[in-house]
Design an enzyme around this catalytic site. Structure first.
Site, PDB file in Angstrom:
ATOM      1  N   TYR A  80       1.127  -0.971   0.120  1.00  0.00           N
ATOM      2  CA  TYR A  80      -0.248  -0.198   0.337  1.00  0.00           C
ATOM      3  C   TYR A  80       0.867   1.258   0.097  1.00  0.00           C
ATOM      4  CZ  TYR A  80      -3.919   3.110   1.343  1.00  0.00           C
ATOM      5  OH  TYR A  80      -4.961   4.030   1.165  1.00  0.00           O
ATOM      6  N   THR A 133     -12.245  16.493 -24.290  1.00  0.00           N
ATOM      7  CA  THR A 133     -12.647  16.644 -23.702  1.00  0.00           C
ATOM      8  C   THR A 133     -12.697  16.621 -22.434  1.00  0.00           C
ATOM      9  OG1 THR A 133     -13.428  13.900 -24.104  1.00  0.00           O
ATOM     10  CG2 THR A 133     -14.623  15.594 -25.847  1.00  0.00           C
ATOM     11  N   ARG A 389     -16.103  11.905 -34.056  1.00  0.00           N
ATOM     12  CA  ARG A 389     -15.598  12.945 -33.405  1.00  0.00           C
ATOM     13  C   ARG A 389     -15.921  14.161 -33.832  1.00  0.00           C
ATOM     14  NH1 ARG A 389     -13.203  12.078 -28.364  1.00  0.00           N
ATOM     15  NH2 ARG A 389     -15.105  11.970 -27.787  1.00  0.00           N
ATOM     16  N   PHE A 455     -22.096  10.814 -26.423  1.00  0.00           N
ATOM     17  CA  PHE A 455     -22.014  10.356 -27.378  1.00  0.00           C
ATOM     18  C   PHE A 455     -21.449   8.723 -27.083  1.00  0.00           C
ATOM     19  CE2 PHE A 455     -17.502  10.338 -25.840  1.00  0.00           C
ATOM     20  CZ  PHE A 455     -17.362  11.181 -25.492  1.00  0.00           C
TER      21      PHE A 455
END
Ligand code: F0G
Length: 482
Positions: A80, A133, A389, A455
């Protein structure tokens, strides 16, 4: 990848790797592909991989890994806190970008969220060469505004400008004077500018932008997700770096920018991401958010095995033979399509080949989603999955009206080291056939339209029986060929 001369005099791209592990793919008959497209609501995101022959949707997280990357995964130190794996990745990145700090994150958009959270104030503006985006969404989510100040050539489909991703220096000076430096959250430069066709930025342009911002005390942020392709172009299109070591180019980029971040799904041939800086104050602010959103500071949401693969993959990115594969294939793809009259973005960039759906489907109006219709038609006639696109990828405004995209593009991504030249030629040939029969492509309309990211999840239908007519025309020309 390299190019060698054949007896014919032709220059042919030659892979500088051999394939030692393969995955079987399916090429179903066209009638089954039509069924699959209808089942996916004419949205290529909703197709099942088992129905796809060539997955050219994206280069994200689907690049082929090398033998050395797989080997490195075995030495992953799973813990961890404080794993050796983290320190190996940190040292690789510190050396590669010549920076002091590395913060791990699970992917590129997580870095964008953290950077926006510490730098974006409501009503502040982020200046950038062009948005991606997710980068834009994280800025606007925090009340910020985005202004794109790319050079004019960046937005013209065909050009011979070698660096269409460059920021316009006059527009940058003008925006700083108009807005005031205090109202600018940061200036963001994106390598291999994704949404305008994977177009590169020159190191000279980065130097000029960095100097202006440093003088005006504005923070600079570099999105290095598509750096591998960009480095190829720095070397082949920027005379100063023709003989340069890619390591030196990358180190200069790292020193120029206050913050560099990347999607490890693209850079480093693995999955993950991270943020780099040599600024202690920025580092301390961002560091506190990593355990909150990502995971402890020595893994940041990534699996240690992916981190090991990324360390090796990042080193491979500095090998010109390795990084040239995608740009040289994109060039071959683009040249083949141009020779056959198919309109594409030029000059060829990185990431993939970008088809101009506005010209391809000039009989369709923008609200009929020409790029979405072309991507659907291409899948039906080839089994090749591309990405829309264009206007489908835009969000509807709050008053319900639909903004029209600046460009209607269909992106055929070439994940690194994945496809062969004959597969690229197949995709080009089916596109050329489709272009000859383009009048057959009709429009699409939404039947299920989500309010956000339509989209990804939206479902559409054809506005007539054009998909069936396309199948009939295919059968007439190709007989019972797949
Ligand atoms: N920046 C750029 C330039 C990208 O292309 C992407 C992802 C991101 C940031 C976000 O990174 O996916 O790891 O969260 N581009 C993918 C694509 C999704 O298909 O082009 P991420």
């Amino acid at each position: 990848m390299t190019k060698v001369k054949f007896l014919s005099g032709e220059s042919i791209p030659l892979e500088m790797h051999k394939v030692r592990m393969v995955q079987k793919v399916n090429l179903h008959p066209i009638e089954d592909r039509l069924d699959a497209m209808q089942g996916a609501g004419f949205n290529t995101f909703l197709l099942k991989n088992r129905d796809v022959y060539l997955d050219m949707l994206t280069d994200s997280g689907v690049n082929a890994m090398s033998d050395n990357q797989y080997a490195a995964m075995f030495q992953a130190d799973d813990s961890y806190a404080g794993s050796e794996t983290f320190y190996r990745l940190e040292a690789t990145l510190q050396d590669m970008f010549d920076v002091t700090h590395f913060l791990p994150a699970h992917q590129g958009r997580a870095c964008e969220s953290i950077i926006s959270e510490i730098l974006v104030q409501p009503d502040s503006t982020v200046l950038m060469n062009y948005h991606f985006t997710t980068s834009k969404a994280h800025i606007t989510l925090r009340g910020g505004k985005v202004e794109e100040i790319i050079i004019d050539e960046g937005l013209s489909i065909t050009s011979d400008h070698p660096f269409k991703g460059n920021m316009d220096i006059d527009k940058l000076n003008e925006a700083i004077n108009r807005l005031g430096a205090d109202n600018i959250a940061f200036v963001r430069l994106e390598a291999g500018t994704n949404l305008i066709g994977g177009q590169p930025i020159s190191l000279q342009n980065m130097r000029e932008v960095a100097k202006i911002c440093r003088d005006a005390n504005i923070t600079t942020v570099f999105d290095a997700s598509l750096l591998a392709d960009n480095l190829y172009f720095n070397k082949v299109r920027e005379a100063e770096f023709a003989d340069a070591d890619l390591r030196d180019v990358t180190r200069e980029m790292g020193r120029l920018m206050d913050i560099t971040y990347f999607s490890g799904r693209k850079l480093g041939f693995a999955r993950g991401g991270g943020i780099l800086t040599s600024d202690d104050t920025l580092f301390t602010k961002m560091r506190s958010l990593i355990p909150l959103y990502e995971g402890f500071l020595t893994y940041g949401g990534m699996s240690v095995r992916e981190m090991e693969a990324m360390s090796v993959g990042l080193e491979e990115t500095l090998d010109f033979d390795v990084i040239s594969q995608t740009p040289i294939f994109v060039e071959a793809f683009t040249e083949e399509l141009t020779a056959r009259g198919v309109p594409v973005v030029t000059p060829p960039g990185g990431l993939g080949c970008h088809v101009d759906a506005t010209a391809f489907c000039d009989h369709l109006a923008q609200p009929e989603y020409p790029a979405g219709a072309l991507a659907a038609a291409l899948f039906i006639c080839s089994g090749v999955r591309a990405m829309e696109r264009g206007t489908m990828s835009e969000e509807r405004r709050s008053d319900g009206t639909e903004p029209m995209a600046e460009m209607e593009l269909v992106r055929l991504a070439l994940p690194r080291r994945v496809f062969t030249l004959s597969q690229v030629k197949y995709a080009a040939d089916r596109l050329a056939w489709l272009h000859q029969n383009r009048e057959l492509i009709g429009g699409l309309e939404f039947c299920e339209e989500p309010e956000v990211l339509r989209f990804f999840f939206g479902r559409l239908k054809a506005t007539s029986d054009w998909p069936e007519k396309l199948v009939t025309a295919f059968r007439a020309d190709f007989g019972d060929s797949l």
